[in-house]
Design a protein around this motif. Sequence first.
Motif, mmCIF file in Angstrom:
data_model
loop_
_atom_site.group_PDB
_atom_site.id
_atom_site.type_symbol
_atom_site.label_atom_id
_atom_site.label_comp_id
_atom_site.label_asym_id
_atom_site.label_seq_id
_atom_site.Cartn_x
_atom_site.Cartn_y
_atom_site.Cartn_z
ATOM 1 N N THR A 47 -11.049 9.613 47.338
ATOM 2 C CA THR A 47 -10.551 10.112 46.044
ATOM 3 C C THR A 47 -9.096 9.744 45.760
ATOM 4 O O THR A 47 -8.578 10.080 44.700
ATOM 5 C CB THR A 47 -10.682 11.648 45.983
ATOM 6 O OG1 THR A 47 -9.868 12.237 47.023
ATOM 7 C CG2 THR A 47 -12.122 12.080 46.171
ATOM 8 N N GLY A 48 -8.433 9.074 46.708
ATOM 9 C CA GLY A 48 -7.028 8.724 46.513
ATOM 10 C C GLY A 48 -6.827 7.700 45.418
ATOM 11 O O GLY A 48 -7.786 7.185 44.829
ATOM 12 N N SER A 49 -5.580 7.358 45.151
ATOM 13 C CA SER A 49 -5.240 6.431 44.075
ATOM 14 C C SER A 49 -5.577 4.987 44.456
ATOM 15 O O SER A 49 -6.157 4.734 45.509
ATOM 16 C CB SER A 49 -3.753 6.565 43.725
ATOM 17 O OG SER A 49 -2.964 6.189 44.841
ATOM 18 N N SER A 50 -5.161 4.055 43.617
ATOM 19 C CA SER A 50 -5.526 2.652 43.833
ATOM 20 C C SER A 50 -4.700 1.978 44.920
ATOM 21 O O SER A 50 -5.070 0.910 45.399
ATOM 22 C CB SER A 50 -5.379 1.863 42.529
ATOM 23 O OG SER A 50 -4.029 1.895 42.087
ATOM 24 N N ARG A 51 -3.584 2.561 45.309
ATOM 25 C CA ARG A 51 -2.737 2.017 46.381
ATOM 26 C C ARG A 51 -2.395 3.148 47.327
ATOM 27 O O ARG A 51 -1.535 3.978 47.035
ATOM 28 C CB ARG A 51 -1.438 1.417 45.811
ATOM 29 C CG ARG A 51 -1.617 0.302 44.782
ATOM 30 C CD ARG A 51 -2.154 -0.961 45.423
ATOM 31 N NE ARG A 51 -2.197 -2.048 44.468
ATOM 32 C CZ ARG A 51 -3.200 -2.247 43.617
ATOM 33 N NH1 ARG A 51 -4.229 -1.403 43.604
ATOM 34 N NH2 ARG A 51 -3.181 -3.274 42.793
ATOM 35 N N ILE A 52 -3.063 3.191 48.477
ATOM 36 C CA ILE A 52 -2.840 4.305 49.402
ATOM 37 C C ILE A 52 -2.605 3.818 50.821
ATOM 38 O O ILE A 52 -3.014 2.714 51.200
ATOM 39 C CB ILE A 52 -4.018 5.315 49.393
ATOM 40 C CG1 ILE A 52 -5.312 4.659 49.908
ATOM 41 C CG2 ILE A 52 -4.211 5.922 48.028
ATOM 42 C CD1 ILE A 52 -6.437 5.642 50.147
ATOM 43 N N ILE A 53 -1.926 4.668 51.576
ATOM 44 C CA ILE A 53 -1.715 4.437 53.012
ATOM 45 C C ILE A 53 -2.241 5.657 53.749
ATOM 46 O O ILE A 53 -1.826 6.790 53.471
ATOM 47 C CB ILE A 53 -0.227 4.262 53.358
ATOM 48 C CG1 ILE A 53 0.399 3.143 52.522
ATOM 49 C CG2 ILE A 53 -0.052 3.973 54.845
ATOM 50 C CD1 ILE A 53 1.914 3.107 52.613
ATOM 51 N N ILE A 54 -3.164 5.423 54.672
ATOM 52 C CA ILE A 54 -3.668 6.499 55.529
ATOM 53 C C ILE A 54 -2.968 6.355 56.875
ATOM 54 O O ILE A 54 -3.252 5.447 57.649
ATOM 55 C CB ILE A 54 -5.196 6.417 55.681
ATOM 56 C CG1 ILE A 54 -5.853 6.754 54.336
ATOM 57 C CG2 ILE A 54 -5.695 7.346 56.770
ATOM 58 C CD1 ILE A 54 -7.347 6.616 54.314
ATOM 59 N N SER A 55 -2.006 7.216 57.117
ATOM 60 C CA SER A 55 -1.222 7.170 58.344
ATOM 61 C C SER A 55 -1.677 8.315 59.242
ATOM 62 O O SER A 55 -1.327 9.476 59.010
ATOM 63 C CB SER A 55 0.273 7.288 58.019
ATOM 64 O OG SER A 55 1.053 7.074 59.171
ATOM 65 N N ALA A 56 -2.487 7.976 60.225
ATOM 66 C CA ALA A 56 -3.064 8.994 61.103
ATOM 67 C C ALA A 56 -2.796 8.645 62.554
ATOM 68 O O ALA A 56 -2.660 7.474 62.910
ATOM 69 C CB ALA A 56 -4.571 9.110 60.864
#
Length: 548
Positions: A47-56
Amino acid sequence: MKCLLQKNEKILSKLTDFRNFLYITWKHLKLPEPTPIQYSLANYLATGSSRIIISAYRGCGKSWITSAYVLWRLLLDPQINILVVSASKNRADDFSTFCLRLLQEMPILEHLYPKETQRQSKISFDVAPALASHQPSVKSLGINSQITGSRADILIADDVETSGNTQTQLMRDKLSESIKEFEAVIKPKTSRIVFLGTPQVEQSIYNKLQERGYKVQYWTARYPSEQQLKSYGSNLAPVINNTWTHDLIGKPTDETRFDDKDLLAREASYGRLGFNMQYMLDTTLNDLNKYPLKLSDLCVMTCNLNDAPEKVVWASSPELRHDDLPNVGLQGDSYYRPMQIQGEWLPYISKVMAIDPSGKGSNETSYVVTGLLNGNIYVLDAGGFSAGYTEHVLNKLTQIAKKHKVNKILIEDNFGQGMFEVLLKPYLIKNYKCTTELIRQTTNKHRRILDTLEPLISQHRIIVDAEVIKRDYELTNSLYSPEHALRYQLFYQISRLQKGANTLSQDDRIDALQMACAYWLQHLVKDQNLAYEQRKDERMTAELDKYW
Protein backbone atom coordinates in the motif's frame (compact mmCIF):
# COMPACT_ATOMS: atom_id res chain seq x y z
CA MET A 1 -17.95 -25.07 -13.92
CA LYS A 2 -20.02 -22.08 -12.82
CA CYS A 3 -19.57 -23.06 -9.16
CA LEU A 4 -15.80 -23.38 -9.67
CA LEU A 5 -15.62 -19.91 -11.23
CA GLN A 6 -17.65 -18.44 -8.38
CA LYS A 7 -15.35 -20.14 -5.86
CA ASN A 8 -12.25 -18.73 -7.59
CA GLU A 9 -13.78 -15.25 -7.69
CA LYS A 10 -14.50 -15.51 -3.95
CA ILE A 11 -10.91 -16.53 -3.25
CA LEU A 12 -9.52 -13.74 -5.44
CA SER A 13 -11.71 -11.16 -3.68
CA LYS A 14 -10.08 -12.10 -0.37
CA LEU A 15 -6.63 -11.89 -1.95
CA THR A 16 -6.98 -8.19 -2.72
CA ASP A 17 -5.30 -7.82 0.68
CA PHE A 18 -1.69 -8.94 0.18
CA ARG A 19 -1.45 -10.16 3.78
CA ASN A 20 -3.96 -12.92 3.02
CA PHE A 21 -1.87 -14.07 0.06
CA LEU A 22 1.25 -13.98 2.24
CA TYR A 23 -0.46 -16.25 4.77
CA ILE A 24 -1.31 -18.77 2.00
CA THR A 25 2.26 -18.65 0.66
CA TRP A 26 3.79 -19.22 4.10
CA LYS A 27 1.38 -22.12 4.67
CA HIS A 28 2.43 -23.68 1.34
CA LEU A 29 6.11 -23.32 2.34
CA LYS A 30 5.32 -24.93 5.71
CA LEU A 31 6.54 -21.88 7.57
CA PRO A 32 5.01 -20.55 10.80
CA GLU A 33 2.35 -17.89 10.33
CA PRO A 34 3.87 -14.50 9.50
CA THR A 35 4.68 -12.45 12.58
CA PRO A 36 3.13 -9.01 13.27
CA ILE A 37 6.38 -7.42 12.05
CA GLN A 38 6.18 -9.36 8.77
CA TYR A 39 2.49 -8.53 8.29
CA SER A 40 3.33 -4.86 8.91
CA LEU A 41 6.12 -4.97 6.34
CA ALA A 42 3.82 -6.72 3.83
CA ASN A 43 1.11 -4.10 4.26
CA TYR A 44 3.54 -1.23 3.63
CA LEU A 45 4.95 -3.04 0.59
CA ALA A 46 1.45 -3.40 -0.89
CA THR A 47 0.00 0.00 0.00
CA GLY A 48 3.02 2.33 0.09
CA SER A 49 3.70 5.13 -2.39
CA SER A 50 5.39 4.84 -5.78
CA ARG A 51 8.91 5.33 -4.35
CA ILE A 52 9.55 3.47 -1.11
CA ILE A 53 12.40 2.05 0.93
CA ILE A 54 11.80 -0.93 3.20
CA SER A 55 14.61 -0.80 5.74
CA ALA A 56 14.35 -3.86 7.95
CA TYR A 57 16.82 -5.68 10.18
CA ARG A 58 18.74 -8.63 8.76
CA GLY A 59 16.82 -11.88 8.90
CA CYS A 60 13.41 -10.19 8.90
CA GLY A 61 12.39 -12.06 5.74
CA LYS A 62 11.93 -8.99 3.54
CA SER A 63 13.19 -10.72 0.37
CA TRP A 64 10.85 -13.70 0.84
CA ILE A 65 7.92 -11.38 1.52
CA THR A 66 8.73 -9.37 -1.62
CA SER A 67 8.92 -12.55 -3.71
CA ALA A 68 5.37 -13.28 -2.58
CA TYR A 69 4.43 -9.68 -3.42
CA VAL A 70 5.70 -10.12 -7.00
CA LEU A 71 3.53 -13.23 -7.46
CA TRP A 72 0.53 -11.49 -5.89
CA ARG A 73 0.82 -8.59 -8.33
CA LEU A 74 1.06 -11.00 -11.27
CA LEU A 75 -1.99 -12.86 -9.98
CA LEU A 76 -4.00 -9.62 -9.93
CA ASP A 77 -2.59 -8.30 -13.23
CA PRO A 78 -0.68 -10.76 -15.48
CA GLN A 79 0.20 -8.01 -17.97
CA ILE A 80 2.67 -6.11 -15.76
CA ASN A 81 6.46 -6.34 -16.08
CA ILE A 82 8.66 -6.63 -12.98
CA LEU A 83 12.44 -6.10 -12.87
CA VAL A 84 14.47 -7.42 -9.92
CA VAL A 85 17.91 -5.85 -9.36
CA SER A 86 20.37 -7.00 -6.72
CA ALA A 87 24.01 -6.35 -5.86
CA SER A 88 25.00 -9.58 -7.62
CA LYS A 89 23.45 -11.34 -10.60
CA ASN A 90 23.27 -14.63 -8.68
CA ARG A 91 21.29 -13.01 -5.86
CA ALA A 92 18.79 -11.54 -8.34
CA ASP A 93 18.52 -14.89 -10.15
CA ASP A 94 17.76 -16.65 -6.85
CA PHE A 95 14.84 -14.25 -6.38
CA SER A 96 13.31 -14.97 -9.81
CA THR A 97 14.00 -18.72 -9.54
CA PHE A 98 12.10 -18.83 -6.25
CA CYS A 99 9.15 -17.03 -7.87
CA LEU A 100 9.12 -19.40 -10.87
CA ARG A 101 9.11 -22.45 -8.64
CA LEU A 102 6.17 -21.17 -6.60
CA LEU A 103 4.23 -20.63 -9.84
CA GLN A 104 4.66 -24.32 -10.54
CA GLU A 105 3.95 -25.60 -7.04
CA MET A 106 1.16 -23.43 -5.61
CA PRO A 107 -2.32 -24.50 -6.84
CA ILE A 108 -3.62 -20.94 -6.82
CA LEU A 109 -0.80 -19.89 -9.19
CA GLU A 110 -0.65 -22.89 -11.51
CA HIS A 111 -2.57 -21.11 -14.28
CA LEU A 112 0.24 -18.51 -14.41
CA TYR A 113 3.05 -20.98 -15.14
CA PRO A 114 4.69 -20.15 -18.52
CA LYS A 115 3.60 -21.96 -21.65
CA GLU A 116 6.11 -23.84 -23.79
CA THR A 117 6.26 -20.91 -26.24
CA GLN A 118 7.04 -18.41 -23.50
CA ARG A 119 10.21 -17.52 -21.60
CA GLN A 120 10.69 -19.73 -18.57
CA SER A 121 14.27 -19.45 -17.31
CA LYS A 122 15.57 -18.34 -13.95
CA ILE A 123 16.88 -15.17 -15.61
CA SER A 124 13.50 -14.16 -17.02
CA PHE A 125 10.07 -15.71 -17.42
CA ASP A 126 6.55 -14.89 -18.58
CA VAL A 127 3.26 -15.78 -16.98
CA ALA A 128 0.80 -17.72 -19.15
CA PRO A 129 -1.85 -15.00 -19.66
CA ALA A 130 0.77 -12.36 -20.57
CA LEU A 131 0.56 -10.94 -24.08
CA ALA A 132 3.61 -10.96 -26.37
CA SER A 133 6.13 -8.35 -25.27
CA HIS A 134 9.79 -7.44 -25.56
CA GLN A 135 9.90 -7.45 -21.77
CA PRO A 136 9.33 -10.62 -19.71
CA SER A 137 6.90 -10.71 -16.81
CA VAL A 138 9.82 -11.09 -14.36
CA LYS A 139 13.48 -10.39 -15.12
CA SER A 140 16.55 -10.42 -12.85
CA LEU A 141 19.71 -8.34 -13.20
CA GLY A 142 22.78 -7.44 -11.15
CA ILE A 143 23.35 -3.77 -10.32
CA ASN A 144 26.39 -3.72 -12.63
CA SER A 145 24.55 -5.46 -15.49
CA GLN A 146 23.25 -3.78 -18.64
CA ILE A 147 20.10 -2.21 -17.17
CA THR A 148 19.66 0.25 -20.03
CA GLY A 149 17.00 -1.01 -22.46
CA SER A 150 14.90 -2.78 -19.85
CA ARG A 151 11.37 -1.58 -19.06
CA ALA A 152 9.23 -2.39 -16.03
CA ASP A 153 6.08 -1.40 -14.18
CA ILE A 154 7.66 -2.39 -10.87
CA LEU A 155 11.39 -2.34 -10.08
CA ILE A 156 12.52 -4.25 -6.99
CA ALA A 157 15.99 -3.26 -5.75
CA ASP A 158 16.85 -6.09 -3.37
CA ASP A 159 19.92 -5.39 -1.23
CA VAL A 160 21.77 -3.41 -3.91
CA GLU A 161 23.95 -1.96 -1.13
CA THR A 162 26.41 -4.43 0.39
CA SER A 163 29.53 -4.13 2.50
CA GLY A 164 31.52 -5.17 -0.59
CA ASN A 165 30.36 -2.36 -2.91
CA THR A 166 30.37 0.49 -0.36
CA GLN A 167 33.81 0.18 1.25
CA THR A 168 35.22 3.35 -0.29
CA GLN A 169 33.78 6.71 -1.36
CA LEU A 170 34.54 5.87 -5.01
CA MET A 171 32.47 2.68 -4.73
CA ARG A 172 29.60 4.55 -3.07
CA ASP A 173 29.59 7.16 -5.85
CA LYS A 174 29.54 4.44 -8.51
CA LEU A 175 26.59 2.72 -6.81
CA SER A 176 24.72 6.01 -6.57
CA GLU A 177 25.15 6.60 -10.31
CA SER A 178 23.94 3.08 -11.16
CA ILE A 179 20.77 3.60 -9.11
CA LYS A 180 19.93 6.77 -11.05
CA GLU A 181 19.33 4.56 -14.11
CA PHE A 182 16.25 3.07 -12.41
CA GLU A 183 14.18 6.14 -13.20
CA ALA A 184 14.83 5.64 -16.92
CA VAL A 185 13.77 1.98 -16.75
CA ILE A 186 10.32 2.23 -15.21
CA LYS A 187 7.22 3.02 -17.25
CA PRO A 188 5.40 6.33 -16.66
CA LYS A 189 2.43 7.09 -14.41
CA THR A 190 1.57 3.91 -12.42
CA SER A 191 5.06 2.44 -11.98
CA ARG A 192 6.83 1.77 -8.66
CA ILE A 193 10.38 1.46 -7.38
CA VAL A 194 10.84 -0.53 -4.17
CA PHE A 195 14.16 -0.67 -2.34
CA LEU A 196 14.73 -3.46 0.15
CA GLY A 197 17.79 -3.12 2.26
CA THR A 198 19.79 -2.90 5.42
CA PRO A 199 22.33 -0.04 5.69
CA GLN A 200 25.92 -1.27 5.42
CA VAL A 201 27.78 2.00 6.01
CA GLU A 202 27.16 5.31 7.75
CA GLN A 203 26.92 7.04 4.33
CA SER A 204 24.21 4.61 3.19
CA ILE A 205 22.64 5.10 -0.23
CA TYR A 206 19.25 4.75 1.46
CA ASN A 207 19.86 8.06 3.25
CA LYS A 208 20.52 9.82 -0.07
CA LEU A 209 17.40 8.30 -1.63
CA GLN A 210 15.25 10.02 0.98
CA GLU A 211 16.60 13.33 -0.32
CA ARG A 212 15.29 12.29 -3.76
CA GLY A 213 11.74 11.88 -2.49
CA TYR A 214 11.68 8.22 -1.43
CA LYS A 215 9.54 7.33 1.59
CA VAL A 216 11.25 5.05 4.09
CA GLN A 217 9.91 2.88 6.88
CA TYR A 218 12.07 1.18 9.53
CA TRP A 219 11.58 -2.19 11.23
CA THR A 220 14.17 -2.47 14.00
CA ALA A 221 15.19 -5.66 15.82
CA ARG A 222 14.87 -3.96 19.22
CA TYR A 223 12.63 -1.24 20.56
CA PRO A 224 14.68 1.95 20.07
CA SER A 225 15.88 4.37 22.73
CA GLU A 226 14.26 7.80 23.08
CA GLN A 227 17.08 9.40 21.11
CA GLN A 228 16.76 6.84 18.31
CA LEU A 229 12.98 7.27 18.36
CA LYS A 230 13.46 10.96 17.57
CA SER A 231 15.86 10.20 14.71
CA TYR A 232 13.41 7.73 13.10
CA GLY A 233 10.54 10.18 13.55
CA SER A 234 7.36 9.18 11.73
CA ASN A 235 9.30 6.68 9.61
CA LEU A 236 9.39 4.01 12.32
CA ALA A 237 6.95 1.22 11.46
CA PRO A 238 3.61 1.76 13.25
CA VAL A 239 3.68 -1.78 14.67
CA ILE A 240 6.76 -0.71 16.65
CA ASN A 241 5.98 2.97 17.17
CA ASN A 242 2.45 2.40 18.47
CA THR A 243 3.55 -0.22 21.02
CA TRP A 244 6.69 1.60 22.22
CA THR A 245 7.04 2.33 25.94
CA HIS A 246 10.00 3.14 28.18
CA ASP A 247 9.82 -0.36 29.65
CA LEU A 248 10.27 -1.92 26.20
CA ILE A 249 13.48 -0.04 25.26
CA GLY A 250 16.08 -2.60 24.17
CA LYS A 251 13.57 -5.48 24.06
CA PRO A 252 13.18 -7.56 20.85
CA THR A 253 10.42 -6.35 18.53
CA ASP A 254 9.92 -9.83 17.03
CA GLU A 255 10.84 -12.32 19.74
CA THR A 256 9.57 -15.32 17.76
CA ARG A 257 12.40 -14.72 15.26
CA PHE A 258 15.17 -13.20 17.39
CA ASP A 259 15.00 -13.33 21.17
CA ASP A 260 17.19 -11.24 23.47
CA LYS A 261 19.85 -13.94 23.80
CA ASP A 262 20.20 -14.22 20.02
CA LEU A 263 20.43 -10.45 19.58
CA LEU A 264 23.09 -10.16 22.29
CA ALA A 265 25.19 -12.80 20.51
CA ARG A 266 24.84 -10.91 17.22
CA GLU A 267 25.77 -7.61 18.86
CA ALA A 268 28.92 -9.21 20.26
CA SER A 269 29.80 -10.50 16.80
CA TYR A 270 29.06 -7.32 14.83
CA GLY A 271 30.25 -4.80 17.41
CA ARG A 272 28.10 -1.91 18.59
CA LEU A 273 28.46 0.16 15.42
CA GLY A 274 27.77 -2.78 13.08
CA PHE A 275 24.79 -3.94 15.14
CA ASN A 276 23.31 -0.42 15.17
CA MET A 277 23.40 -0.37 11.38
CA GLN A 278 22.40 -3.96 10.60
CA TYR A 279 19.74 -4.49 13.27
CA MET A 280 18.76 -1.03 14.52
CA LEU A 281 19.11 0.65 11.08
CA ASP A 282 20.74 3.63 12.79
CA THR A 283 23.35 5.39 10.63
CA THR A 284 23.33 8.72 12.45
CA LEU A 285 26.66 10.20 13.47
CA ASN A 286 25.26 13.07 15.52
CA ASP A 287 28.06 12.88 18.09
CA LEU A 288 31.40 13.28 16.31
CA ASN A 289 33.23 12.74 19.60
CA LYS A 290 32.18 9.10 19.40
CA TYR A 291 34.84 8.70 16.67
CA PRO A 292 37.84 10.65 17.94
CA LEU A 293 40.43 9.16 15.54
CA LYS A 294 40.36 10.81 12.10
CA LEU A 295 42.22 9.52 9.05
CA SER A 296 42.70 13.15 7.99
CA ASP A 297 44.97 13.66 11.02
CA LEU A 298 47.42 11.07 9.73
CA CYS A 299 50.25 12.22 7.49
CA VAL A 300 50.53 9.93 4.43
CA MET A 301 53.64 9.83 2.25
CA THR A 302 56.02 7.44 0.54
CA CYS A 303 58.34 6.24 3.29
CA ASN A 304 61.81 4.76 3.16
CA LEU A 305 62.74 1.52 4.93
CA ASN A 306 65.99 2.93 6.31
CA ASP A 307 65.61 6.67 6.87
CA ALA A 308 63.11 9.52 7.16
CA PRO A 309 63.06 13.33 6.78
CA GLU A 310 64.02 15.54 9.69
CA LYS A 311 60.77 17.48 9.56
CA VAL A 312 57.34 16.68 8.09
CA VAL A 313 54.74 19.49 7.94
CA TRP A 314 51.10 18.31 8.02
CA ALA A 315 48.23 20.13 6.32
CA SER A 316 44.73 19.29 5.09
CA SER A 317 44.34 21.48 2.02
CA PRO A 318 42.18 20.00 -0.78
CA GLU A 319 45.12 19.89 -3.20
CA LEU A 320 47.03 17.65 -0.75
CA ARG A 321 44.27 15.02 -0.56
CA HIS A 322 45.25 11.46 -1.55
CA ASP A 323 42.37 10.64 -3.93
CA ASP A 324 44.22 7.59 -5.30
CA LEU A 325 44.16 5.68 -1.99
CA PRO A 326 41.22 3.44 -0.95
CA ASN A 327 39.44 5.50 1.71
CA VAL A 328 37.38 3.47 4.21
CA GLY A 329 36.88 6.41 6.56
CA LEU A 330 33.68 8.22 7.48
CA GLN A 331 31.97 10.77 5.26
CA GLY A 332 34.32 13.69 4.56
CA ASP A 333 37.37 11.97 6.05
CA SER A 334 40.41 11.69 3.74
CA TYR A 335 44.13 11.02 3.63
CA TYR A 336 46.51 13.96 3.12
CA ARG A 337 50.13 14.16 1.98
CA PRO A 338 52.57 16.51 3.77
CA MET A 339 52.59 20.20 2.89
CA GLN A 340 56.38 20.24 3.21
CA ILE A 341 59.29 17.90 3.90
CA GLN A 342 62.29 19.75 5.32
CA GLY A 343 65.85 18.89 6.19
CA GLU A 344 67.91 15.83 5.42
CA TRP A 345 66.82 12.19 5.46
CA LEU A 346 68.34 10.54 8.52
CA PRO A 347 68.37 6.91 9.72
CA TYR A 348 65.58 5.95 12.13
CA ILE A 349 66.61 6.05 15.78
CA SER A 350 65.20 2.55 16.07
CA LYS A 351 62.52 0.27 14.58
CA VAL A 352 60.20 -2.13 16.37
CA MET A 353 57.67 -4.72 15.27
CA ALA A 354 54.60 -5.26 17.46
CA ILE A 355 52.73 -8.57 17.26
CA ASP A 356 49.28 -9.30 18.67
CA PRO A 357 48.91 -13.11 18.59
CA SER A 358 45.48 -14.46 17.71
CA GLY A 359 43.25 -15.77 20.45
CA LYS A 360 40.07 -17.70 19.83
CA GLY A 361 37.57 -17.68 16.98
CA SER A 362 37.90 -15.03 14.27
CA ASN A 363 40.88 -13.16 15.76
CA GLU A 364 43.99 -12.50 13.69
CA THR A 365 47.68 -12.67 14.41
CA SER A 366 48.37 -9.01 13.59
CA TYR A 367 51.59 -7.03 13.27
CA VAL A 368 52.74 -3.43 12.80
CA VAL A 369 56.27 -2.23 11.98
CA THR A 370 57.17 1.29 13.09
CA GLY A 371 60.25 3.50 13.04
CA LEU A 372 61.02 6.61 15.12
CA LEU A 373 62.75 9.85 14.19
CA ASN A 374 62.54 13.31 15.79
CA GLY A 375 59.42 12.46 17.76
CA ASN A 376 57.49 11.15 14.73
CA ILE A 377 56.33 7.54 14.45
CA TYR A 378 56.49 6.08 10.93
CA VAL A 379 54.15 3.16 10.14
CA LEU A 380 56.18 1.12 7.64
CA ASP A 381 54.16 -2.09 7.48
CA ALA A 382 50.98 -3.61 8.90
CA GLY A 383 48.83 -6.67 8.34
CA GLY A 384 47.36 -9.81 9.79
CA PHE A 385 47.11 -13.57 9.39
CA SER A 386 44.08 -15.73 10.05
CA ALA A 387 46.13 -18.94 10.32
CA GLY A 388 47.13 -18.53 13.99
CA TYR A 389 50.49 -20.07 14.92
CA THR A 390 51.20 -22.07 11.78
CA GLU A 391 54.69 -22.43 10.32
CA HIS A 392 53.70 -20.14 7.46
CA VAL A 393 52.72 -17.32 9.86
CA LEU A 394 55.82 -17.64 12.04
CA ASN A 395 58.13 -17.75 9.03
CA LYS A 396 56.37 -14.81 7.38
CA LEU A 397 56.65 -12.66 10.52
CA THR A 398 60.36 -13.44 10.70
CA GLN A 399 60.85 -12.42 7.06
CA ILE A 400 58.99 -9.13 7.66
CA ALA A 401 61.19 -8.37 10.69
CA LYS A 402 64.28 -9.15 8.60
CA LYS A 403 63.13 -7.00 5.66
CA HIS A 404 62.67 -3.95 7.89
CA LYS A 405 65.74 -4.71 10.05
CA VAL A 406 63.77 -4.13 13.23
CA ASN A 407 65.72 -3.75 16.48
CA LYS A 408 63.13 -5.36 18.71
CA ILE A 409 59.94 -7.43 18.46
CA LEU A 410 57.15 -6.67 20.96
CA ILE A 411 54.77 -9.55 21.66
CA GLU A 412 51.57 -9.33 23.67
CA ASP A 413 51.61 -12.17 26.20
CA ASN A 414 48.01 -11.98 27.45
CA PHE A 415 47.17 -15.13 25.53
CA GLY A 416 49.20 -18.28 26.14
CA GLN A 417 51.55 -16.86 28.81
CA GLY A 418 54.36 -16.14 26.35
CA MET A 419 53.78 -19.25 24.22
CA PHE A 420 53.95 -17.25 20.97
CA GLU A 421 57.41 -15.95 21.84
CA VAL A 422 58.62 -19.50 22.45
CA LEU A 423 57.23 -20.62 19.07
CA LEU A 424 58.72 -17.64 17.20
CA LYS A 425 62.26 -17.74 18.65
CA PRO A 426 63.52 -20.78 16.67
CA TYR A 427 62.64 -18.98 13.42
CA LEU A 428 64.41 -15.81 14.61
CA ILE A 429 67.52 -17.75 15.67
CA LYS A 430 67.66 -19.42 12.27
CA ASN A 431 66.81 -16.48 9.97
CA TYR A 432 67.10 -13.15 11.82
CA LYS A 433 68.59 -12.72 15.26
CA CYS A 434 66.48 -10.13 17.07
CA THR A 435 65.55 -9.43 20.67
CA THR A 436 61.97 -9.91 21.81
CA GLU A 437 59.99 -8.36 24.65
CA LEU A 438 56.71 -9.53 26.15
CA ILE A 439 54.09 -6.83 26.74
CA ARG A 440 51.42 -7.40 29.36
CA GLN A 441 48.21 -5.40 28.83
CA THR A 442 45.94 -4.94 31.85
CA THR A 443 43.54 -2.02 31.24
CA ASN A 444 40.38 -1.93 29.12
CA LYS A 445 41.52 -2.54 25.55
CA HIS A 446 39.62 0.15 23.63
CA ARG A 447 40.19 2.79 26.29
CA ARG A 448 43.90 1.93 26.31
CA ILE A 449 44.09 2.19 22.51
CA LEU A 450 42.37 5.58 22.52
CA ASP A 451 44.51 6.91 25.38
CA THR A 452 47.63 6.06 23.38
CA LEU A 453 46.61 6.89 19.80
CA GLU A 454 44.30 9.90 20.18
CA PRO A 455 46.97 12.45 21.24
CA LEU A 456 49.49 11.11 18.71
CA ILE A 457 47.10 11.19 15.76
CA SER A 458 45.55 14.55 16.66
CA GLN A 459 49.08 16.04 16.85
CA HIS A 460 49.93 14.49 13.44
CA ARG A 461 52.85 12.57 14.87
CA ILE A 462 51.94 9.31 13.13
CA ILE A 463 53.16 9.18 9.53
CA VAL A 464 51.97 6.33 7.34
CA ASP A 465 53.55 4.86 4.25
CA ALA A 466 51.01 5.06 1.39
CA GLU A 467 51.78 1.45 0.42
CA VAL A 468 50.65 0.29 3.86
CA ILE A 469 47.17 1.73 3.18
CA LYS A 470 46.98 0.04 -0.22
CA ARG A 471 48.09 -3.34 1.11
CA ASP A 472 45.79 -3.11 4.13
CA TYR A 473 42.84 -2.72 1.76
CA GLU A 474 43.82 -5.05 -1.09
CA LEU A 475 45.30 -7.96 0.87
CA THR A 476 42.51 -7.96 3.45
CA ASN A 477 39.90 -8.14 0.69
CA SER A 478 41.74 -11.12 -0.78
CA LEU A 479 41.79 -12.92 2.60
CA TYR A 480 38.18 -12.43 3.70
CA SER A 481 34.72 -12.30 2.18
CA PRO A 482 33.43 -8.80 1.24
CA GLU A 483 30.98 -8.69 4.17
CA HIS A 484 33.79 -9.34 6.68
CA ALA A 485 36.93 -7.82 5.11
CA LEU A 486 36.17 -4.25 6.13
CA ARG A 487 36.21 -5.03 9.85
CA TYR A 488 39.72 -6.49 9.68
CA GLN A 489 41.32 -3.46 7.99
CA LEU A 490 43.56 -1.32 10.17
CA PHE A 491 42.33 2.03 8.88
CA TYR A 492 38.68 1.03 9.19
CA GLN A 493 39.39 0.12 12.83
CA ILE A 494 41.10 3.48 13.37
CA SER A 495 38.17 5.49 11.97
CA ARG A 496 35.44 3.46 13.77
CA LEU A 497 36.93 3.16 17.26
CA GLN A 498 34.62 4.74 19.85
CA LYS A 499 34.96 5.62 23.49
CA GLY A 500 33.76 2.70 25.58
CA ALA A 501 34.11 -1.07 25.57
CA ASN A 502 33.37 -3.46 22.68
CA THR A 503 32.97 -0.81 20.00
CA LEU A 504 34.81 -2.89 17.37
CA SER A 505 34.12 -6.53 16.50
CA GLN A 506 37.72 -6.90 15.24
CA ASP A 507 40.53 -4.86 16.82
CA ASP A 508 43.73 -6.91 16.42
CA ARG A 509 45.56 -4.60 14.00
CA ILE A 510 44.83 -1.39 15.87
CA ASP A 511 45.87 -3.17 19.07
CA ALA A 512 49.26 -3.96 17.51
CA LEU A 513 49.60 -0.30 16.45
CA GLN A 514 48.85 0.83 19.99
CA MET A 515 51.48 -1.52 21.37
CA ALA A 516 54.14 -0.13 19.03
CA CYS A 517 53.20 3.50 19.74
CA ALA A 518 53.11 2.94 23.50
CA TYR A 519 56.67 1.62 23.29
CA TRP A 520 57.82 4.92 21.75
CA LEU A 521 56.11 7.23 24.27
CA GLN A 522 59.26 7.78 26.31
CA HIS A 523 61.05 9.02 23.17
CA LEU A 524 58.29 11.38 22.04
CA VAL A 525 59.31 14.23 24.32
CA LYS A 526 61.63 15.23 21.49
CA ASP A 527 59.87 17.74 19.26
CA GLN A 528 60.63 17.56 15.52
CA ASN A 529 60.82 21.35 15.18
CA LEU A 530 63.34 21.60 18.03
CA ALA A 531 65.35 18.69 16.63
CA TYR A 532 65.36 20.27 13.17
CA GLU A 533 66.54 23.66 14.50
CA GLN A 534 69.22 21.97 16.65
CA ARG A 535 70.60 20.17 13.59
CA LYS A 536 70.59 23.42 11.62
CA ASP A 537 72.61 25.05 14.39
CA GLU A 538 74.99 22.09 14.52
CA ARG A 539 75.54 22.20 10.76
CA MET A 540 76.10 25.96 10.89
CA THR A 541 78.59 25.60 13.76
CA ALA A 542 80.41 22.81 11.92
CA GLU A 543 80.62 24.97 8.79
CA LEU A 544 81.93 27.98 10.73
CA ASP A 545 84.51 25.80 12.50
CA LYS A 546 86.16 25.19 9.13
CA TYR A 547 87.17 28.85 8.99
CA TRP A 548 88.54 29.18 12.51
